[in-house]
Design an enzyme around this catalytic site. Structure first.
Site, short mmCIF file in Angstrom:
data_model
loop_
_atom_site.label_atom_id
_atom_site.label_comp_id
_atom_site.label_asym_id
_atom_site.label_seq_id
_atom_site.Cartn_x
_atom_site.Cartn_y
_atom_site.Cartn_z
N LYS A 70 30.65 2.30 -14.00
CA LYS A 70 32.03 2.66 -14.34
C LYS A 70 32.02 3.02 -15.82
O LYS A 70 31.56 2.25 -16.64
CB LYS A 70 32.96 1.47 -14.11
CG LYS A 70 33.11 1.11 -12.66
CD LYS A 70 34.13 0.00 -12.50
CE LYS A 70 33.50 -1.35 -12.54
NZ LYS A 70 33.36 -2.05 -13.75
N MET A 122 33.18 -4.80 -25.48
CA MET A 122 33.95 -3.56 -25.28
C MET A 122 34.89 -3.32 -26.46
O MET A 122 36.07 -3.02 -26.28
CB MET A 122 34.74 -3.64 -23.97
CG MET A 122 33.81 -3.65 -22.77
SD MET A 122 34.63 -4.00 -21.22
CE MET A 122 34.79 -5.76 -21.29
N ASP A 151 25.19 -1.66 -12.47
CA ASP A 151 26.11 -1.19 -13.50
C ASP A 151 25.51 -0.05 -14.30
O ASP A 151 24.30 0.08 -14.36
CB ASP A 151 26.29 -2.29 -14.55
CG ASP A 151 27.31 -3.30 -14.14
OD1 ASP A 151 27.93 -3.09 -13.12
OD2 ASP A 151 27.46 -4.29 -14.88
N1 SAH Z 1 28.45 -9.01 -18.37
C1 SAH Z 1 28.09 -8.40 -19.62
C2 SAH Z 1 29.27 -7.78 -20.30
C3 SAH Z 1 29.85 -6.63 -19.57
S1 SAH Z 1 31.16 -5.88 -20.44
C4 SAH Z 1 27.39 -9.43 -20.50
O1 SAH Z 1 27.37 -10.60 -20.17
O2 SAH Z 1 26.83 -9.05 -21.53
C5 SAH Z 1 30.34 -4.56 -21.24
C6 SAH Z 1 30.23 -4.82 -22.71
O3 SAH Z 1 29.21 -5.77 -22.96
C7 SAH Z 1 29.82 -3.61 -23.53
O4 SAH Z 1 30.93 -2.79 -23.83
C8 SAH Z 1 29.24 -4.26 -24.77
O5 SAH Z 1 30.27 -4.69 -25.64
C9 SAH Z 1 28.59 -5.49 -24.19
N2 SAH Z 1 27.16 -5.28 -23.93
C10 SAH Z 1 26.53 -5.37 -22.74
N3 SAH Z 1 25.22 -5.13 -22.90
C11 SAH Z 1 25.02 -4.88 -24.20
C12 SAH Z 1 23.88 -4.56 -25.00
N4 SAH Z 1 22.66 -4.45 -24.47
N5 SAH Z 1 24.06 -4.38 -26.32
C13 SAH Z 1 25.28 -4.50 -26.88
N6 SAH Z 1 26.37 -4.80 -26.19
C14 SAH Z 1 26.26 -4.99 -24.87
#
Ligand code: SAH
Length: 463
Positions: free
Chosen positions: A271, A384, A249
Site C-alpha cells: 500500500k 510514517m 508489504d
Molecule cells: N510494522 C512496522 C511499521 C509499519 S508503518 C515496524 O514495526 O517497523 C511504516 C513505517 O515504519 C514507515 O513509514 C517508516 O516510518 C517505518 N519503517 C519501517 N521500516 C523502516 C526502515 N527499514 N527504515 C526506516 N523506517 C522504517
C-alpha cells in the site's frame, strides 16, 4: 553475478584436460564423478593418473597438446601449472569450440568449477566468483555435515516412486509427502534397514497420506524486521521455508523475499503511503482465500506486525473464517534505528517511557497528546512521519517544546544504504525537505545520535 550457475549435461561427452600433476589430479577427482569421457593430455603424468587410466576411468595421450586434441570437447581444463603452456593449450581448445577453464586463473577462464557437495543425484554447487574460497570451503563443510549421506540413495529411490505419488493431488499434499519422506521416514528407514527398507517406508507413508483428511490452511503473520535479513527471527525463517504463499508489504526487501521457499507464490500487497494501491479489505480477503484453499500463508510485514501494521483487521478476518494463525514478532523499525544511532529507547534519569507514534493514520495527520510530548526529556519514535513533519513540528512548538530538542531521522534502517540525519526540532521540516529521502524513515524526537552527543559534550568541556 558475473558467473551464472548451471548444471551441464556431460554424460557421453568429451572433457579434455591438459596437465599431469597435482592441479590436474585435483580436477580429475571431481571430473571422474561424472559420466563424461575424460582425456588427459600430458607428456608426463602422475602415478595416480596412470592407475585411473588402467581402471578405465580416463584415457591418457602421452604428449604435449596439439591442435585437434580438443575437438568436440564440451569442457577443457588447462592444468599445467605453467602460465605459458596453459595459455598455449587454452588457445587451441578455445579455437576448437570448448569452454575453457585455466586452473587458478579466473580472469582468463570462461567458466569456474564450484565447490561441490556430492549426494548424487543431489548436488550442491557453491561459488564465490573466486572472491572467498575460504568461505566456499566453510559452507561446503557445513552442508556436508547437514545433508545425510543417505540423501543420494533416497533421492534415487524416490525418483522411481514419483509416478505412484501422482495419486495425491498436486501441490501442497504432494510436497508434504516428499518432505516427510526426505526428512523423516526416508532417513529413518535407511538407518534401520538400509536401502531395502526405503520402498516399504514410501509405501506406508503414501497409504497414510491417501487416507488423511483434507488439511485446512494456516496463516503466519510474520515480522520481517527492518530490512537486514540477519535481523529476521529463526521462526520467521522457518515460516518462509514452509510458505506456499507469501503476501508482503511494500517495505519488505527483496533480500528477505529471496528466503521464501522457491515454489512459493509471492504477492505484493504494497500500500503506498497515502494513496492506496490495495485496500486493506482486499488484503484481508486475499489472505483468507489462500488459507481456505489449504495453503500455508505467510503474511509478511515490515518490522513487527503488531506496530502500525493493521494486524487486528487481518486477525478479525481470520477469526471470522475460523482459520488458525500464529503471530511471529519481528524487530520494529524503532528498535533497529536506535541500535543504529547507539542510543537506548529509555534511559534512567532521562525518559522512563517512550512513545511510538504515527505521523498519519487512515484519516490524515494523527493527533497526539502534544502537551505531554512537549515536556523536557520526552522521547518519541515517529513512524510514517515524513509527510507530516511540518505538522508535528508546528504542534510541538505551539505546545511549548524547546526548539533545540534533538531530532534524529534514520532512513533505510539496517540496510546497506542506511542514512542518519541529526537535527533539531526547529530545523526538522527544512532538514527533511532538503534531504529528499527516498526510503522509509523513522524520526526520533528527543534523541541525538550517540556520536553527535559525545562530540557536543566534549566541545562543551573544551570551551
Ligand atoms: N510494522 C512496522 C511499521 C509499519 S508503518 C515496524 O514495526 O517497523 C511504516 C513505517 O515504519 C514507515 O513509514 C517508516 O516510518 C517505518 N519503517 C519501517 N521500516 C523502516 C526502515 N527499514 N527504515 C526506516 N523506517 C522504517
Amino acid at each position: 553475478m558475473k558467473h551464472f550457475p548451471i548444471f551441464l549435461a556431460v554424460a557421453g561427452r568429451r572433457i579434455v584436460l591438459s596437465g599431469g600433476g597435482d592441479a590436474a589430479m585435483a580436477k580429475l577427482r571431481l571430473l571422474m564423478k561424472t559420466e563424461a569421457h575424460l582425456t588427459v593430455i600430458a607428456a608426463e603424468v602422475a602415478d595416480d593418473i596412470r592407475k585411473w587410466e588402467a581402471a578405465g576411468k580416463l584415457r591418457v595421450i602421452p604428449r604435449a597438446m596439439a591442435p585437434g586434441d580438443a575437438l568436440c570437447a564440451a569442457l577443457f581444463y588447462a592444468a599445467n601449472e605453467d602460465n605459458a603452456e596453459d595459455a598455449r593449450v587454452s588457445a587451441i581448445a578455445h579455437a576448437e569450440g570448448a569452454l575453457v577453464n585455466i586452473v587458478d586463473n579466473l580472469a582468463d577462464s570462461q567458466f569456474i568449477t564450484p565447490a561441490i557437495v556430492d549426494r548424487d543425484p543431489v548436488t550442491v554447487a557453491i561459488g564465490t566468483e573466486g572472491a572467498a574460497p575460504v568461505l566456499a570451503r566453510a559452507i561446503k563443510a557445513d552442508l556436508e555435515e547437514r545433508l545425510p549421506t543417505s540423501l543420494g540413495v533416497l533421492a534415487r529411490i524416490g525418483k522411481t516412486f514419483r509416478h505412484a505419488v501422482d495419486v495425491l493431488p498436486m501441490g501442497r499434499k504432494r510436497r508434504d509427502f516428499w518432505s516427510s519422506f526426505y526428512f523423516g521416514a526416508g532417513p529413518k528407514a535407511f538407518a534401520q534397514h538400509g536401502a531395502t527398507g526405503v520402498i516399504p517406508a514410501l509405501e506406508t507413508l503414501l497409504d497414510e497420506r491417501i487416507t488423511a483428511r483434507q488439511t485446512t490452511g494456516h496463516v503466519d503473520l510474520v515480522g520481517a524486521g527492518p530490512g537486514d535479513p540477519e535481523l529476521l527471527t529463526l521462526k520467521a525463517r522457518k515460516a518462509l521455508d514452509k510458505a506456499d504463499v507469501v503476501i508482503h508489504d511494500r517495505l519488505v526487501t527483496g533480500d528477505i523475499l529471496e528466503l521464501a521457499r522457491r515454489e512459493a507464490i509471492i504477492i505484493d500487497a504494497g500500500k503506498q503511503g497515502f494513496g492506496p494501491a490495495m485496500q486493506q479489505s482486499d488484503i484481508d480477503a486475499l489472505i483468507v482465500q489462500h488459507a481456505l484453499d489449504g495453503h500455508h500463508v505467510v503474511r509478511l510485514k515490515a518490522g513487527d506486525p503488531t506496530v502500525f501494521g493493521r494486524l487486528d483487521e487481518e486477525l478479525a478476518a481470520l477469526d471470522a473464517h475460523g482459520i488458525p494463525y500464529t503471530i511471529v514478532p519481528g524487530i520494529t523499525a524503532a528498535s533497529a534505528a536506535v541500535a543504529g544511532i547507539g542510543q537506548s529507547l529509555t534511559q534512567r534519569g532521562r525518559n522512563s517511557s517512550v512513545r511510538l507514534i504515527t505521523g498519519h493514520d487512515t484519516k490524515g495527520y494523527a493527533d497526539h497528546d502534544w502537551t505531554a510530548l512537549a515536556r523536557k526529556g520526552e522521547v518519541a519514535a515517529i513512524y510514517m512521519g515524513k509527510k507530516s513533519a511540518r505538522f508535528i513540528q508546528g504542534r510541538l512548538l505551539m505546545h511549548g517544546a524547546d526548539p533545540a530538542t534533538p531530532v534524529t531521522i534514520v532512513e533505510n534502517v539496517s540496510r546497506a544504504d542506511q542514512q542518519i540525519i541529526a537535527t533539531t526540532l526547529a530545523e526538522l521540516e527544512p532538514t527533511l525537505t532538503q534531504a529528499k529521502l527516498q526510503g522509509p524513515a523513522l524520526t526520533f524526537y528527543g534523541l541525538a545520535p550517540r556520536a553527535a552527543q559525545i562530540t557536543a559534550q566534549s566541545l562543551k568541556e573544551f570551551a
